[in-house]
Design a protein around this motif. Structure first.
Motif: not given
Length: 78
Positions: A31-39, A46-53, A67-75
């Motif tokens: 849920d955190l990863a998807l909330s950072l991804a938006g719509k 990408f965020m689900l793949a990064q969560l698995a990573h 870590w997820l916030e930094a990854t989302a910012a770099g998308y």
């Protein structure tokens, strides 16, 4: 025989609670990863793949949000 029944129900109950605890943690992380991804569907995948990573890297749970916030910012959308 009574002790065996008590033992089996106790072990089964503890196993179920442990399983449920792990499932809820995974749902919260997803849920955190998807909330950072938006719509954006691309970013959601990408965020689900990064969560698995992150799980494969064994990133600690307390460090996962940053870590997820930094990854989302770099998308970058393709």
């Amino acid at each position: 025989m009574d002790y065996l029944i008590i033992f089996l129900t106790t072990v089964t109950g503890l196993y179920f609670h442990g399983w449920l605890y792990v499932r809820i943690r995974r749902w919260m992380d997803r849920d955190l990863a998807l909330s950072l991804a938006g719509k954006d569907e691309g970013k959601r995948a990408f965020m689900l793949a990064q969560l698995a990573h992150a799980r494969s890297l064994k990133i600690k749970r307390r460090d996962l949000p940053k870590w997820l916030e930094a990854t989302a910012a770099g998308y970058h959308a393709r």
